[in-house]
Design a protein around this motif. Structure first.
Motif, PDB file in Angstrom:
ATOM      1  N   LEU A 221      53.521  15.316 -31.242  1.00  0.00           N
ATOM      2  CA  LEU A 221      52.377  16.118 -31.701  1.00  0.00           C
ATOM      3  C   LEU A 221      52.216  17.382 -30.856  1.00  0.00           C
ATOM      4  CD1 LEU A 221      49.654  13.403 -32.474  1.00  0.00           C
ATOM      5  CD2 LEU A 221      50.991  14.767 -34.096  1.00  0.00           C
ATOM      6  N   VAL A 222      52.295  17.232 -29.527  1.00  0.00           N
ATOM      7  CA  VAL A 222      52.098  18.381 -28.632  1.00  0.00           C
ATOM      8  C   VAL A 222      53.215  19.404 -28.813  1.00  0.00           C
ATOM      9  CG1 VAL A 222      52.096  19.087 -26.194  1.00  0.00           C
ATOM     10  CG2 VAL A 222      50.732  17.122 -26.926  1.00  0.00           C
ATOM     11  N   GLU A 223      54.459  18.939 -28.885  1.00  0.00           N
ATOM     12  CA  GLU A 223      55.583  19.879 -29.004  1.00  0.00           C
ATOM     13  C   GLU A 223      55.551  20.611 -30.349  1.00  0.00           C
ATOM     14  OE1 GLU A 223      57.559  20.650 -26.396  1.00  0.00           O
ATOM     15  OE2 GLU A 223      56.238  19.241 -25.377  1.00  0.00           O
ATOM     16  N   VAL A 224      55.251  19.883 -31.425  1.00  0.00           N
ATOM     17  CA  VAL A 224      55.164  20.528 -32.741  1.00  0.00           C
ATOM     18  C   VAL A 224      54.040  21.572 -32.713  1.00  0.00           C
ATOM     19  CG1 VAL A 224      54.508  20.132 -35.158  1.00  0.00           C
ATOM     20  CG2 VAL A 224      56.205  18.655 -34.067  1.00  0.00           C
ATOM     21  N   GLY A 225      52.904  21.224 -32.075  1.00  0.00           N
ATOM     22  CA  GLY A 225      51.788  22.163 -31.953  1.00  0.00           C
ATOM     23  C   GLY A 225      52.186  23.426 -31.206  1.00  0.00           C
TER      24      GLY A 225
ATOM     25  N   GLY B 244      60.574 -10.482 -21.612  1.00  0.00           N
ATOM     26  CA  GLY B 244      60.118 -10.106 -22.947  1.00  0.00           C
ATOM     27  C   GLY B 244      58.747  -9.443 -22.911  1.00  0.00           C
ATOM     28  N   LYS B 245      57.863  -9.933 -22.041  1.00  0.00           N
ATOM     29  CA  LYS B 245      56.513  -9.358 -21.940  1.00  0.00           C
ATOM     30  C   LYS B 245      56.566  -7.937 -21.387  1.00  0.00           C
ATOM     31  CE  LYS B 245      54.458 -13.853 -20.983  1.00  0.00           C
ATOM     32  NZ  LYS B 245      53.874 -14.696 -19.940  1.00  0.00           N
ATOM     33  N   ILE B 246      57.442  -7.724 -20.389  1.00  0.00           N
ATOM     34  CA  ILE B 246      57.558  -6.388 -19.811  1.00  0.00           C
ATOM     35  C   ILE B 246      58.153  -5.428 -20.839  1.00  0.00           C
ATOM     36  CG2 ILE B 246      58.796  -5.027 -18.063  1.00  0.00           C
ATOM     37  CD1 ILE B 246      58.416  -7.333 -16.165  1.00  0.00           C
ATOM     38  N   ASP B 247      59.175  -5.900 -21.580  1.00  0.00           N
ATOM     39  CA  ASP B 247      59.810  -5.039 -22.575  1.00  0.00           C
ATOM     40  C   ASP B 247      58.821  -4.666 -23.682  1.00  0.00           C
ATOM     41  OD1 ASP B 247      61.972  -5.343 -20.992  1.00  0.00           O
ATOM     42  OD2 ASP B 247      63.188  -6.471 -22.422  1.00  0.00           O
ATOM     43  N   ALA B 248      57.951  -5.627 -24.067  1.00  0.00           N
ATOM     44  CA  ALA B 248      56.961  -5.335 -25.117  1.00  0.00           C
ATOM     45  C   ALA B 248      56.033  -4.209 -24.651  1.00  0.00           C
ATOM     46  CB  ALA B 248      56.152  -6.594 -25.447  1.00  0.00           C
ATOM     47  N   ILE B 249      55.559  -4.291 -23.395  1.00  0.00           N
ATOM     48  CA  ILE B 249      54.693  -3.232 -22.863  1.00  0.00           C
ATOM     49  C   ILE B 249      55.456  -1.903 -22.813  1.00  0.00           C
ATOM     50  CG2 ILE B 249      53.481  -2.433 -20.781  1.00  0.00           C
ATOM     51  CD1 ILE B 249      52.814  -5.350 -20.193  1.00  0.00           C
ATOM     52  N   PHE B 250      56.714  -1.984 -22.372  1.00  0.00           N
ATOM     53  CA  PHE B 250      57.536  -0.772 -22.302  1.00  0.00           C
ATOM     54  C   PHE B 250      57.592  -0.077 -23.660  1.00  0.00           C
ATOM     55  CE2 PHE B 250      61.558   1.349 -23.057  1.00  0.00           C
ATOM     56  CZ  PHE B 250      61.677   2.184 -21.963  1.00  0.00           C
ATOM     57  N   TRP B 251      57.819  -0.854 -24.726  1.00  0.00           N
ATOM     58  CA  TRP B 251      57.966  -0.234 -26.052  1.00  0.00           C
ATOM     59  C   TRP B 251      56.647   0.301 -26.582  1.00  0.00           C
ATOM     60  CZ3 TRP B 251      62.229   1.794 -27.034  1.00  0.00           C
ATOM     61  CH2 TRP B 251      63.431   1.202 -26.664  1.00  0.00           C
ATOM     62  N   VAL B 252      55.541  -0.428 -26.322  1.00  0.00           N
ATOM     63  CA  VAL B 252      54.226   0.068 -26.761  1.00  0.00           C
ATOM     64  C   VAL B 252      53.944   1.416 -26.082  1.00  0.00           C
ATOM     65  CG1 VAL B 252      51.739  -0.333 -26.614  1.00  0.00           C
ATOM     66  CG2 VAL B 252      53.249  -2.176 -27.351  1.00  0.00           C
TER      67      VAL B 252
ATOM     68  N   THR C 293      53.230   7.226 -26.089  1.00  0.00           N
ATOM     69  CA  THR C 293      53.499   8.525 -25.445  1.00  0.00           C
ATOM     70  C   THR C 293      54.461   9.351 -26.296  1.00  0.00           C
ATOM     71  OG1 THR C 293      55.218   7.472 -24.110  1.00  0.00           O
ATOM     72  CG2 THR C 293      53.069   7.748 -23.079  1.00  0.00           C
ATOM     73  N   GLY C 294      55.349   8.683 -27.042  1.00  0.00           N
ATOM     74  CA  GLY C 294      56.282   9.394 -27.911  1.00  0.00           C
ATOM     75  C   GLY C 294      55.548  10.143 -29.024  1.00  0.00           C
ATOM     76  N   ILE C 295      54.540   9.486 -29.622  1.00  0.00           N
ATOM     77  CA  ILE C 295      53.749  10.141 -30.672  1.00  0.00           C
ATOM     78  C   ILE C 295      53.015  11.355 -30.085  1.00  0.00           C
ATOM     79  CG2 ILE C 295      51.728   9.848 -32.183  1.00  0.00           C
ATOM     80  CD1 ILE C 295      52.685   6.911 -32.593  1.00  0.00           C
ATOM     81  N   ALA C 296      52.399  11.168 -28.897  1.00  0.00           N
ATOM     82  CA  ALA C 296      51.695  12.281 -28.248  1.00  0.00           C
ATOM     83  C   ALA C 296      52.665  13.425 -27.966  1.00  0.00           C
ATOM     84  CB  ALA C 296      51.033  11.807 -26.952  1.00  0.00           C
TER      85      ALA C 296
END
Ligand SMILES: [Cu+2]
Length: 221
Positions: free
Chosen positions: A33-37, A14-22, A27-30
């Motif tokens: 933003l970069v692709e739209v730019g 569960g701890k590893i999965d939480a880090i994975f999702w964060v 990185t998904g938001i970045a």
């Protein structure tokens, strides 16, 4: 094709999965933003009849901003995950009372060393089983991971375990399963032509069932 993570049967999964999702969200938001730019600028400043190019040497404030924000995000993720890293990969992090087994990778198989009747690994009655990793549920398992030839990687997705096996090194890997069943070790490091078939069966037993299996193995040798 499945988009979700594989089933989690590790105590620390569960701890590893939480880090994975964060990390995936940050990185998904970045990424978005970069692709739209990129698309926005490519369309807005496309070649047009009579429009002249504008020459610029950049913008200091912008460059400081887009260098420091990712750097801070990286440091924050590092601090956020340091604790979990220490619990799982830290030196001597395996819980006391772990069952110790040896796993030796080679092109293209996994040789598992079990303690003999004395229950201690590293003595003369140890025995080796090819491509079969058996262990009990609800008990920490400490694998001494080695490689005979090239780099391999010991990967059991459901146990959230992935560790390179490096020739000349013995690397401790620990985990604890919360569920019995049959799973698979895959090699996660391209190690030669037979890499794709470098697999082994993982069998997680109830404790008494493991004892029975172990006693049978000892008796048959
Ligand atoms: Cu391999």
């Amino acid at each position: 094709m499945k988009w979700s993570l594989p089933e989690n049967i590790a105590t620390y999964g569960g701890k590893i999965d939480a880090i994975f999702w964060v990390i995936t969200v940050v990185t998904g938001i970045a990424f978005v933003l970069v692709e739209v730019g990129i698309i926005w600028f490519a369309v807005k400043y496309r070649r047009r009849e009579g429009r002249r190019a504008y020459y610029t040497h950049g913008n200091k404030a912008l460059e400081v901003l887009w260098t420091s924000v990712p750097a801070l995000a990286l440091v924050a993720l590092g601090i956020y995950s340091a604790d979990v890293w220490a619990q799982i990969k830290g030196r001597d992090s395996a819980p006391a009372g772990s069952l110790m087994l040896g796993v030796r990778a080679k092109q293209f198989e996994w040789n598992v060393t079990y303690p003999g009747a004395d229950g201690t690994l590293g003595t003369s009655d140890d025995f080796v089983v090819r491509n079969q990793l058996h262990f009990p549920v609800n008990r920490p398992i400490l694998i001494q991971l080695e490689s005979e030839d090239v780099l391999h990687s010991f990967f059991i997705p459901q146990l959230r375990v992935k560790q390179d096996a490096v020739p000349g090194m013995t690397i401790p890997v620990w985990f604890e399963a919360t569920k019995t069943g049959g799973y698979q070790i895959g090699c996660a490091e391209l190690c030669g032509l037979g890499h794709y078939r470098m697999r082994a069966r993982v069998t997680i037993h109830e404790p008494d069932e493991y004892e029975r299996w172990h006693a049978e193995q000892v008796a048959s040798r």
